[in-house]
Design a protein around this motif. Structure first.
Motif, PDB file in Angstrom:
ATOM      1  N   UNK A  55       0.825  -1.206   0.000  1.00  0.00           N
ATOM      2  CA  UNK A  55       0.000   0.000   0.000  1.00  0.00           C
ATOM      3  C   UNK A  55       0.860   1.256   0.000  1.00  0.00           C
ATOM      4  N   UNK A  56       1.921   1.258   0.823  1.00  0.00           N
ATOM      5  CA  UNK A  56       2.822   2.416   0.871  1.00  0.00           C
ATOM      6  C   UNK A  56       3.507   2.627  -0.478  1.00  0.00           C
ATOM      7  N   UNK A  57       3.838   1.519  -1.161  1.00  0.00           N
ATOM      8  CA  UNK A  57       4.458   1.616  -2.487  1.00  0.00           C
ATOM      9  C   UNK A  57       3.521   2.288  -3.477  1.00  0.00           C
ATOM     10  N   UNK A  58       2.251   1.888  -3.462  1.00  0.00           N
ATOM     11  CA  UNK A  58       1.282   2.486  -4.377  1.00  0.00           C
ATOM     12  C   UNK A  58       1.007   3.948  -4.028  1.00  0.00           C
ATOM     13  N   UNK A  59       1.103   4.284  -2.752  1.00  0.00           N
ATOM     14  CA  UNK A  59       0.883   5.679  -2.350  1.00  0.00           C
ATOM     15  C   UNK A  59       2.066   6.579  -2.713  1.00  0.00           C
ATOM     16  N   UNK A 100       4.305  -1.957 -11.096  1.00  0.00           N
ATOM     17  CA  UNK A 100       2.860  -1.722 -10.990  1.00  0.00           C
ATOM     18  C   UNK A 100       2.099  -2.990 -10.614  1.00  0.00           C
ATOM     19  N   UNK A 101       2.520  -4.120 -11.190  1.00  0.00           N
ATOM     20  CA  UNK A 101       1.776  -5.366 -10.959  1.00  0.00           C
ATOM     21  C   UNK A 101       2.241  -6.108  -9.717  1.00  0.00           C
ATOM     22  N   UNK A 102       3.474  -5.831  -9.256  1.00  0.00           N
ATOM     23  CA  UNK A 102       4.023  -6.574  -8.115  1.00  0.00           C
ATOM     24  C   UNK A 102       3.134  -6.555  -6.887  1.00  0.00           C
ATOM     25  N   UNK A 103       2.712  -5.366  -6.417  1.00  0.00           N
ATOM     26  CA  UNK A 103       1.826  -5.343  -5.243  1.00  0.00           C
ATOM     27  C   UNK A 103       0.502  -6.065  -5.482  1.00  0.00           C
ATOM     28  N   UNK A 160      -3.027   4.159  -9.007  1.00  0.00           N
ATOM     29  CA  UNK A 160      -2.133   3.497  -8.057  1.00  0.00           C
ATOM     30  C   UNK A 160      -2.436   3.924  -6.618  1.00  0.00           C
ATOM     31  N   UNK A 161      -2.710   5.199  -6.409  1.00  0.00           N
ATOM     32  CA  UNK A 161      -2.996   5.681  -5.055  1.00  0.00           C
ATOM     33  C   UNK A 161      -4.282   5.048  -4.521  1.00  0.00           C
ATOM     34  N   UNK A 162      -5.313   4.977  -5.371  1.00  0.00           N
ATOM     35  CA  UNK A 162      -6.573   4.341  -4.951  1.00  0.00           C
ATOM     36  C   UNK A 162      -6.323   2.881  -4.584  1.00  0.00           C
ATOM     37  N   UNK A 163      -5.519   2.185  -5.385  1.00  0.00           N
ATOM     38  CA  UNK A 163      -5.178   0.796  -5.073  1.00  0.00           C
ATOM     39  C   UNK A 163      -4.400   0.712  -3.758  1.00  0.00           C
ATOM     40  N   UNK A 164      -3.571   1.732  -3.490  1.00  0.00           N
ATOM     41  CA  UNK A 164      -2.830   1.766  -2.229  1.00  0.00           C
ATOM     42  C   UNK A 164      -3.757   1.835  -1.031  1.00  0.00           C
ATOM     43  N   UNK A 165      -4.792   2.655  -1.119  1.00  0.00           N
ATOM     44  CA  UNK A 165      -5.778   2.721  -0.035  1.00  0.00           C
ATOM     45  C   UNK A 165      -6.479   1.368   0.141  1.00  0.00           C
ATOM     46  N   UNK A 207      -9.902  11.519  -4.214  1.00  0.00           N
ATOM     47  CA  UNK A 207     -10.595  11.530  -5.505  1.00  0.00           C
ATOM     48  C   UNK A 207     -11.179  12.907  -5.815  1.00  0.00           C
ATOM     49  N   UNK A 208     -11.546  13.648  -4.770  1.00  0.00           N
ATOM     50  CA  UNK A 208     -12.078  15.003  -4.959  1.00  0.00           C
ATOM     51  C   UNK A 208     -10.966  16.041  -5.149  1.00  0.00           C
ATOM     52  N   UNK A 209      -9.702  15.583  -5.075  1.00  0.00           N
ATOM     53  CA  UNK A 209      -8.588  16.502  -5.264  1.00  0.00           C
ATOM     54  C   UNK A 209      -8.212  17.278  -4.026  1.00  0.00           C
ATOM     55  N   UNK A 210      -8.753  16.918  -2.860  1.00  0.00           N
ATOM     56  CA  UNK A 210      -8.453  17.627  -1.614  1.00  0.00           C
ATOM     57  C   UNK A 210      -7.201  17.094  -0.921  1.00  0.00           C
ATOM     58  N   UNK A 211      -6.651  16.020  -1.455  1.00  0.00           N
ATOM     59  CA  UNK A 211      -5.486  15.384  -0.846  1.00  0.00           C
ATOM     60  C   UNK A 211      -4.550  14.997  -1.980  1.00  0.00           C
ATOM     61  N   UNK A 212      -3.255  15.308  -1.845  1.00  0.00           N
ATOM     62  CA  UNK A 212      -2.306  14.976  -2.904  1.00  0.00           C
ATOM     63  C   UNK A 212      -1.069  14.324  -2.313  1.00  0.00           C
ATOM     64  N   UNK A 213      -0.454  13.438  -3.119  1.00  0.00           N
ATOM     65  CA  UNK A 213       0.772  12.757  -2.711  1.00  0.00           C
ATOM     66  C   UNK A 213       1.932  13.237  -3.582  1.00  0.00           C
ATOM     67  N   UNK A 214       3.125  12.697  -3.288  1.00  0.00           N
ATOM     68  CA  UNK A 214       4.358  13.229  -3.879  1.00  0.00           C
ATOM     69  C   UNK A 214       4.344  13.205  -5.406  1.00  0.00           C
TER      70      UNK A 214
END
Length: 442
Positions: A55-59, A100-103, A160-165, A207-214
């Motif tokens: 999950x951390x990898x996808x995030x 991408x497929x490993x996790x 990828x981020x959604x999959x991480x969650x 998904x609403x764009x209120x949170x962003x990652x690196x």
């Protein structure tokens, strides 16, 4: 014809590579070890940590990649002609896409292995590889389709981020398995739900764009598909919230800890039948282990088979044996969707002596009760092993749930049955057992 043949071989090579990976998991661990993994505390905890890492990898915390030298060597072999070149081209695809497929592969293999099914990892890999192979085989057959593909970019990182969650939410199930089987009492139902509410709430905000990652780029606007996904996720969060106060949440009940672990439950106003109400003075064996956290609220079964038979003879009622488990998702679903039906509850509480036998509990048996099974030849040293061995030796089954109706001597009255989520079917099953018992007593 040559293009069709090569594209087909390319797609089949992708499938063979991933199915072979699934078979290697079974060969490496062995079917017996896979069964042990399904309830082993150490492995379930390691699975939890592994999924958190995925999950951390996808995030975006880090990227899981294979050594470039290894990837380059395999890629070089794809320049060869004929079938070997096509096979290594497929192998190169599997390696290059590993970040991408490993996790996803890891999660699938972990889930399949944890269910203890011999063919589970191979079947899971077949499904994954088939879905992956079809588009690539089509692109190999019709190269012009590549021009219509959307370009990679911010949208792909969002996936990828959604999959991480989702990985983080899924990881909690494995931690819950360990928590229940070893009685750590960390993840009560409301704690589990609180974590899910936060995880899916953050996913909705993302998904609403209120949170962003690196690795996210700021979206120019909110697309319609993304808006719809946000609505679905946030609606799911709203659906989960009443569960904090005891709502049954039937659609996800299979994944949650048992309802008995809910400390604050406003939904329960059911009078639980007591031993005295049944007319028996037998003190329930193992009740201190299972009753408060394992048994659905509103029921008061026995947890030892011989005790249940003794009470059955005393009260002149048949015994319903419920082979269940702390980690049994189908058991939780039966309890939330079928046992809560008023007619089912009435029959179970008034017409039967219930015996709830947990086949995956890790509580050690007293030394004098430990033995070597004549059926499996293994040492039986925990409560779970005792009932698992009893189920396999007596009823030739090791799946849960298994419902068996017997008389006071242990004679099976009607054919046993497993999970069936139709309340009418279960009512018919119970009533057939009652009728068979009454006929026997005449």
């Amino acid at each position: 014809a040559r293009a069709i043949g090569q594209a087909t071989i390319y797609g089949l090579s992708i499938i063979i590579i991933y199915v072979a990976l699934g078979m290697l998991v079974t060969i490496f661990f062995g079917s017996d070890a896979l069964n042990a993994l399904s309830t082993n505390g150490v492995f379930n905890f390691l699975f939890f940590l592994l999924l958190v890492a995925f999950g951390a990898s996808f995030l975006g915390a880090f990227e899981i990649t294979l050594p470039s030298s290894f990837v380059n060597k395999i890629d070089a072999k794809s320049d060869q002609g004929g079938l070997i070149g096509i096979f290594f081209m497929a192998f190169s695809l599997a390696l290059v896409s590993f970040s991408c497929t490993g996790p996803l592969i890891g999660t699938l293999l972990v889930d399949a292995a944890s269910k203890g099914d011999r063919l589970g990892p191979a079947i899971g890999m077949f499904g994954f590889s088939l879905a992956l192979a079809i588009p690539f085989a089509l692109f190999a057959l019709f190269p012009s389709l590549l021009n219509s593909l959307p370009k990679s970019g911010g949208w792909l990182n969002s996936v990828k981020v959604v999959l991480g969650f989702l990985e983080l939410a899924f990881a909690l199930k494995f931690l819950s398995n360990v928590d229940l089987a070893y009685h750590w009492d960390w993840l009560d139902r409301e704690v589990f739900l609180a974590l899910w509410i936060v995880i899916f709430g953050l996913m909705g905000l993302y998904l609403l764009g209120k949170l962003r990652f690196a690795h996210d780029s700021e979206p120019a606007h909110l697309s319609v598909p993304r808006t719809f996904f946000a609505i679905i996720v946030l609606s799911f969060v709203v659906y989960l919230i009443p569960g904090m106060w005891g709502a049954p949440l039937k659609s996800v009940s299979a994944f949650l800890p048992p309802s008995a672990t809910q400390d604050f439950d406003l939904s329960t106003n059911i009078t639980v039948p007591s031993t005295a109400a049944h007319g028996s003075s037998v003190k329930k064996k193992y009740a201190e282990i299972f009753h408060e956290r394992g048994t659905p609220k509103g029921f008061d079964p026995y947890y030892d088979y011989q005790q249940a038979l003794e009470v059955s003879r005393e009260l002149k009622k048949p015994v319903l044996i419920d082979f269940t488990g702390w980690n049994c998702v189908n058991c939780r679903k039966m309890e939330a969707n079928v046992w809560t039906e008023p007619k089912v509850r009435e029959l179970l509480n008034n017409e039967f002596v219930m015996a709830e036998l947990f086949v995956d509990d890790k509580t050690a048996l007293p030394q004098e009760e430990q033995y070597v099974s004549t059926y499996s030849k293994k040492k039986i040293n925990t409560i779970g092993k005792k009932w698992s061995d009893f189920q396999a030796a007596t009823f030739n089954s090791n799946s849960q749930p298994l419902y068996v109706i017997v008389d006071g001597q242990g004679k099976v009255l009607v054919p046993p049955q497993g999970a069936n989520y139709d309340p009418k079917n279960y009512i018919d099953f119970l009533q057939s057992g009652i009728s068979a018992y009454k006929e026997q007593q005449q």
